[in-house]
Design a protein around this motif. Structure first.
Motif, PDB file in Angstrom:
ATOM      1  N   TYR A 140       0.815  -1.188  -0.101  1.00  0.00           N
ATOM      2  CA  TYR A 140       0.004  -0.093   0.181  1.00  0.00           C
ATOM      3  C   TYR A 140       0.811   1.164   0.032  1.00  0.00           C
ATOM      4  O   TYR A 140       1.942   1.355   0.598  1.00  0.00           O
ATOM      5  CB  TYR A 140      -0.988   0.097   1.350  1.00  0.00           C
ATOM      6  CG  TYR A 140      -2.109  -1.051   1.146  1.00  0.00           C
ATOM      7  CD1 TYR A 140      -3.248  -0.755   0.510  1.00  0.00           C
ATOM      8  CD2 TYR A 140      -2.039  -2.260   1.636  1.00  0.00           C
ATOM      9  CE1 TYR A 140      -4.327  -1.408   0.428  1.00  0.00           C
ATOM     10  CE2 TYR A 140      -3.160  -3.153   1.377  1.00  0.00           C
ATOM     11  CZ  TYR A 140      -3.976  -2.834   0.705  1.00  0.00           C
ATOM     12  OH  TYR A 140      -5.278  -3.640   0.892  1.00  0.00           O
ATOM     13  N   CYS A 141       0.185   2.410  -0.828  1.00  0.00           N
ATOM     14  CA  CYS A 141       0.955   3.411  -0.758  1.00  0.00           C
ATOM     15  C   CYS A 141       0.073   4.732  -0.235  1.00  0.00           C
ATOM     16  O   CYS A 141      -1.262   4.444  -0.229  1.00  0.00           O
ATOM     17  CB  CYS A 141       1.554   3.756  -2.160  1.00  0.00           C
ATOM     18  SG  CYS A 141       2.970   2.923  -2.803  1.00  0.00           S
ATOM     19  N   PRO A 142       0.519   5.678   0.112  1.00  0.00           N
ATOM     20  CA  PRO A 142      -0.548   6.773   0.345  1.00  0.00           C
ATOM     21  C   PRO A 142      -1.254   7.444  -0.852  1.00  0.00           C
ATOM     22  O   PRO A 142      -0.860   7.254  -1.972  1.00  0.00           O
ATOM     23  CB  PRO A 142       0.494   8.099   0.868  1.00  0.00           C
ATOM     24  CG  PRO A 142       1.964   7.414   1.174  1.00  0.00           C
ATOM     25  CD  PRO A 142       1.985   6.239   0.164  1.00  0.00           C
ATOM     26  N   SER A 171      -6.254   7.238   3.387  1.00  0.00           N
ATOM     27  CA  SER A 171      -4.805   7.238   3.987  1.00  0.00           C
ATOM     28  C   SER A 171      -3.924   6.011   3.044  1.00  0.00           C
ATOM     29  O   SER A 171      -2.657   6.375   3.004  1.00  0.00           O
ATOM     30  CB  SER A 171      -5.048   6.399   5.371  1.00  0.00           C
ATOM     31  OG  SER A 171      -5.731   5.285   5.165  1.00  0.00           O
ATOM     32  N   LYS A 172      -4.436   5.296   2.331  1.00  0.00           N
ATOM     33  CA  LYS A 172      -3.759   4.321   1.772  1.00  0.00           C
ATOM     34  C   LYS A 172      -4.413   3.527   0.638  1.00  0.00           C
ATOM     35  O   LYS A 172      -5.869   3.552   0.511  1.00  0.00           O
ATOM     36  CB  LYS A 172      -2.975   3.136   2.637  1.00  0.00           C
ATOM     37  CG  LYS A 172      -4.226   2.293   3.189  1.00  0.00           C
ATOM     38  CD  LYS A 172      -3.526   1.246   4.122  1.00  0.00           C
ATOM     39  CE  LYS A 172      -4.577   0.232   4.629  1.00  0.00           C
ATOM     40  NZ  LYS A 172      -3.729  -0.867   5.605  1.00  0.00           N
ATOM     41  N   CYS A 221      -0.495   0.276  -4.120  1.00  0.00           N
ATOM     42  CA  CYS A 221       0.493   1.003  -4.988  1.00  0.00           C
ATOM     43  C   CYS A 221       0.429   0.706  -6.676  1.00  0.00           C
ATOM     44  O   CYS A 221      -0.019  -0.578  -6.792  1.00  0.00           O
ATOM     45  CB  CYS A 221       1.975   0.372  -4.516  1.00  0.00           C
ATOM     46  SG  CYS A 221       2.229   1.157  -2.866  1.00  0.00           S
TER      47      CYS A 221
END
Length: 466
Positions: free
Chosen positions: A209-211, A216-217, A220
Motif C-alpha cells: 500500500y501507498c499513500p 490514507s492508503k 501501489c
C-alpha cells in the motif's frame, strides 16, 4: 405544323443521346447486379496485426488465492502468424515468488511439441547457457518446437504455457513485476521477437500500500517506463544514447529512486540520475537492454528493448565549401558561404553542420541538424557573413561536422576556405574629379602622340643611306 411536333423534333436527338449514355454507363453496372452468377470481386485481406505475448491476469493485487499462498499466471499469444516454435523468458522477484510448476501440456503447438529449452529459477534442466540471463534466480526460460517442416495456425488467442507461483506469505508488503524480457516466435521462414514486430504486456503481483491523495492508503501502482534508443542499430564501438526522460512515477507523492540499466552484454549501471545514459557495445550482438525504474516506495517496473549491434562503415565528411566573394572584399560587404556534408556511411546517420570564422561561431549563423540516408546522401548549409568591423586581412572559414563515436574516418570532418578583406581607397587621396580626369586624359594622349612621332622619325633616320 403544331407546336408539339416542333418540340418533338427538337428533343428527339437529345433523348436519343441521353438513352445512349444510360446504356453505356448504367447498364454495365446493372448487369453485374442482376445476374447472380457473375464473378465476385476479389477483396484483398487486411494485413495481420502484430503478434503480442501477454500475461493473464496482468495484475494480481491481494488476490483471493493469496490466502493459501499460491496463484497462477497464463502466458497468452495473440494475433500470431503460423509457427512451429516459441520461446519465452519471464523475470520475477524470487524473494517474493517461487515457481511451483510450469505447465505447457495445452500449449498452442499441441501434444507433439518437444521441449526446446527449460531453465527455471536458476536450475538448468535443458539447453541453458551457464551464466546467461535465462539461467538465473528469478527467471523462467522455456520453449517448445515441432519436429520437421510442420507449422500450426494459432487461433486469435492461444495459450503458450501456465505458471503456478508460491508466495512468501510470511513476508508483508510484497511486490513483484512479472516481466517478459525475451520472447520469440518462429516458423522457419520468419522470426518475430522484441526487435522485429512483437510486443509484450507484463504483469505484477502486489499487496503493498501507498499513500493516497484523499485516503490514507491505496494499493501501489508501478511506474511508467518509456525508452528510446539512438541509433537503434549501432556499429561496434559506437556510443549509443538511451532516453528515459518521459518515464514517470504513478504513486501519490512518489519520486524516482533509481534507474537500473542492464545492457545485455554483461554490463549494467545503477543510479538516481540516469534518465539519459550512453553505452558503447564492443561486440556484435542482439543485446536485450532492460531498464528497471524504482520509485521512493520501492515499487518498480521494467522495460526491455533489443539493440542490434553490427559492424558498419561510419563516415560523415564535408564535401565542399564555397565563399562568394572571396577576394578583394571591402569590410562591410556581405559574404555568402555554402557548405555540404556527405554521409558516406553504410547506414543512415544524424548529425550537425556548422560554419565558423577561425574556430568561432559566426554571429547569427544557424546550425544545420540533419538526418541523412546511407550512401552519399547530402545536406547543405548557407550562411551570410557580415564583414563589418573586421580588420582587413585574410580569414579562414571552417565547415565542421562533429565526428561520431566509432567513426572510421575523421580527417574529413572539417574543411576550410579563405576570404581576403582589403583596405578601401581613402577618399580624396587617389580620387580625381571629372575635370582632373579629363585633363589627365588629354596629357596622356598628347604624350602618347609625341612618343609615336619620335619613334617614327627615329625609324626613318635609321633607314637613310650612309
Amino acid at each position: 405544323m403544331d407546336q408539339s411536333s416542333i418540340l418533338s423534333r427538337r428533343t428527339r436527338p437529345i433523348l436519343t443521346f441521353t438513352a445512349f449514355l444510360f446504356i453505356m454507363l448504367v447498364l454495365p453496372f446493372a448487369s453485374h447486379t442482376i445476374h447472380s452468377n457473375a464473378s465476385p470481386v476479389s477483396v484483398q485481406a487486411a494485413p495481420t496485426a502484430s503478434p503480442v505475448i501477454r500475461l493473464s491476469p496482468a495484475n494480481v493485487s491481494v488476490d483471493p488465492s493469496r490466502v493459501n499462498g499460491t496463484f497462477s499466471v497464463s502466458v497468452i499469444l495473440v494475433n500470431s502468424p503460423p509457427i512451429n516454435q516459441w520461446l519465452a523468458e519471464v523475470q520475477y522477484n524470487y524473494t517474493v515468488l517461487k515457481t511451483a510448476k510450469i505447465d505447457y501440456s495445452n500449449s498452442v503447438l499441441g501434444p507433439d511439441a518437444q521441449s526446446l529449452r527449460n531453465c527455471i529459477d536458476g536450475v538448468p534442466f535443458q539447453n541453458c547457457d551457464s551464466g546467461s540471463k535465462g539461467d538465473q534466480k528469478g527467471v523462467i526460460d522455456v520453449g517448445l518446437y515441432i519436429l520437421g517442416d510442420v507449422t500450426v495456425n494459432p487461433p486469435p488467442t492461444a495459450l503458450l504455457f501456465k505458471i503456478d507461483f508460491n508466495v512468501s506469505v510470511s513476508l508483508p508488503n510484497l511486490y513483484s513485476v512479472l516481466h517478459l524480457f525475451g520472447v520469440e516466435l518462429d516458423n522457419g521462414a520468419l522470426k518475430y521477437d522484441l526487435s522485429n514486430g512483437l510486443t509484450t504486456v507484463d504483469g505484477y503481483f502486489n499487496d503493498t500500500y501507498c499513500p493516497g491523495p484523499s485516503v490514507s492508503k491505496v494499493l501501489c501502482t508501478p511506474p511508467s517506463v518509456d525508452i528510446s534508443v539512438s541509433p537503434l542499430s549501432p556499429s561496434v564501438g559506437r556510443r549509443v544514447t538511451f532516453n528515459a526522460t518521459t518515464s514517470s512515477v504513478t504513486n501519490y507523492k512518489a519520486t524516482i529512486r533509481s534507474y537500473l540499466w542492464t545492457w545485455g552484454d554483461g554490463n549494467s549501471i545503477d543510479g538516481t540520475d540516469l534518465s539519459l545514459p550512453t553505452h558503447t557495445f564492443t561486440l556484435v550482438c542482439n543485446c536485450s537492454v532492460t531498464l528497471t525504474l524504482t520509485d521512493s516506495y520501492g515499487i518498480y517496473w521494467s522495460k526491455t528493448v533489443v539493440v542490434s549491434v553490427h559492424v558498419f562503415f561510419v563516415d560523415l565528411a564535408i564535401g565542399d565549401i564555397s565563399v562568394s566573394p572571396a577576394f578583394n572584399v571591402y569590410p562591410g560587404t556581405p559574404v555568402q558561404i555554402t557548405a555540404a556534408v556527405i554521409n558516406n556511411s553504410t547506414v543512415p546517420e544524424n548529425g550537425s553542420l556548422t560554419i565558423n570564422l577561425e574556430g568561432k561561431t559566426i554571429q547569427g549563423a544557424p546550425i544545420k541538424l540533419f538526418q541523412l540516408g546511407a550512401y552519399k546522401q547530402v545536406a547543405t548549409l548557407t550562411v551570410t557573413l557580415d564583414t563589418s568591423g573586421l580588420t582587413p586581412r585574410v580569414y579562414r572559414i571552417d565547415a565542421v561536422v562533429p565526428p561520431l563515436s566509432g567513426e572510421n574516418i575523421t580527417r574529413n570532418n572539417i574543411k576550410s576556405a579563405h576570404i581576403q578583406l582589403i583596405d578601401p581607397l581613402l577618399r580624396g587621396s587617389l580620387s580625381l574629379s571629372l575635370a582632373e580626369t579629363t585633363g589627365l586624359g588629354i596629357v596622356v594622349i598628347a604624350a602618347v602622340g609625341f612618343a609615336l612621332i619620335r619613334l617614327r622619325k627615329k625609324q626613318s633616320v635609321l633607314n637613310e643611306p650612309l
